[in-house]
Design a protein around this motif. Structure first.
Motif, mmCIF file in Angstrom:
data_model
loop_
_atom_site.group_PDB
_atom_site.id
_atom_site.type_symbol
_atom_site.label_atom_id
_atom_site.label_comp_id
_atom_site.label_asym_id
_atom_site.label_seq_id
_atom_site.Cartn_x
_atom_site.Cartn_y
_atom_site.Cartn_z
ATOM 1 N N CYS A 6 43.310 53.676 31.711
ATOM 2 C CA CYS A 6 42.563 52.427 31.714
ATOM 3 C C CYS A 6 42.781 51.712 33.051
ATOM 4 C CB CYS A 6 43.004 51.559 30.542
ATOM 5 S SG CYS A 6 41.985 50.102 30.345
ATOM 6 N N ALA A 8 41.080 49.656 34.892
ATOM 7 C CA ALA A 8 40.765 48.233 35.021
ATOM 8 C C ALA A 8 41.859 47.369 34.421
ATOM 9 C CB ALA A 8 39.424 47.927 34.362
ATOM 10 N N SER A 34 33.768 53.064 40.811
ATOM 11 C CA SER A 34 33.684 52.590 39.421
ATOM 12 C C SER A 34 34.943 51.833 39.019
ATOM 13 C CB SER A 34 33.451 53.766 38.464
ATOM 14 O OG SER A 34 34.513 54.701 38.571
ATOM 15 N N THR A 35 36.084 52.245 39.519
ATOM 16 C CA THR A 35 37.340 51.560 39.215
ATOM 17 C C THR A 35 37.392 50.205 39.919
ATOM 18 O OG1 THR A 35 38.402 53.716 39.027
ATOM 19 C CG2 THR A 35 39.848 51.810 39.188
ATOM 20 N N GLN A 38 35.249 47.975 37.800
ATOM 21 C CA GLN A 38 35.965 47.617 36.564
ATOM 22 C C GLN A 38 37.041 46.586 36.831
ATOM 23 O OE1 GLN A 38 37.378 51.437 35.204
ATOM 24 N NE2 GLN A 38 35.818 51.517 33.586
ATOM 25 N N TRP A 41 35.381 43.184 37.500
ATOM 26 C CA TRP A 41 34.850 42.607 36.258
ATOM 27 C C TRP A 41 35.981 42.117 35.361
ATOM 28 C CZ3 TRP A 41 30.681 46.722 34.590
ATOM 29 C CH2 TRP A 41 29.573 46.602 35.417
ATOM 30 N N THR A 42 37.029 42.903 35.260
ATOM 31 C CA THR A 42 38.164 42.524 34.418
ATOM 32 C C THR A 42 38.808 41.231 34.920
ATOM 33 O OG1 THR A 42 38.576 44.826 33.843
ATOM 34 C CG2 THR A 42 40.384 43.286 33.483
ATOM 35 N N ARG A 45 36.395 38.381 34.070
ATOM 36 C CA ARG A 45 36.366 38.130 32.631
ATOM 37 C C ARG A 45 37.639 37.434 32.163
ATOM 38 N NH1 ARG A 45 34.566 42.851 31.573
ATOM 39 N NH2 ARG A 45 36.553 43.831 31.163
#
Length: 162
Positions: A6, A8, A34-35, A38, A41-42, A45
């Motif tokens: 995982c 992110a 992509s990581t 992520q 975004w993490t 968020r």
């Protein structure tokens, strides 16, 4: 927890730890695009600090990051710190076809078989890198510069690379 399971969440956890110990900025190294997305975004968020830079391997011989990592970093306004811009010493000007000795401290002391394979001239890809380094040394010499100066990524046009 490994970054493979995982990435992110691990990236977010690192940033939280960095905040607790009062590190001003955190960055990532050799993350896939992509990581990077992520992790960004993490952080958004969870309303945490985000990675502000990425450190990919990048040189005149290793340019794969131009297709995806650099544009991703530009999108997220991340700086890029090139890792190994002289391509493990190959672009220093010392490595070329006519060199009397292609050994170096690095090639003599590499303890890992996979790492020392990066310098094994019996491997066709390494022969191609030596050819490219030889050509760069000639271009640099004709222009009155050292190969090391011409191989430095800060002389390239992409604004994100420093």
């Amino acid at each position: 927890m490994s970054t493979r399971s995982c990435p992110a969440a691990v990236a977010a956890r690192i940033v939280v730890l960095a905040t607790k110990v009062k590190i001003r900025y955190a960055g990532s190294s050799t993350f896939a695009p992509s990581t990077i997305v992520q992790a960004q975004w993490t952080a958004e968020r969870r309303q945490r600090e985000r990675f502000v830079c990425e450190q990919p391997p990048y040189s005149l011989l290793v340019r794969g990051v131009e297709a995806d990592v650099l544009p991703t970093c530009e999108t997220y306004r991340m700086g890029v710190l090139a890792w190994s811009p002289p391509a493990g010493g190959r672009l220093s000007g010392r490595w070329h076809r006519d060199a009397a000795d292609l050994s170096s401290h690095r090639t003599r002391t590499m303890p890992f078989r996979t790492t020392s394979a990066h310098y094994d001239l019996d491997i066709p890809g390494n022969q191609a890198k030596l050819d490219a380094a030889t050509e760069l040394a000639g271009i640099a010499d004709d222009a009155g510069y050292s190969a090391a100066v011409l191989s430095d990524p800060k002389h390239r046009r992409r604004a994100v690379v420093r």
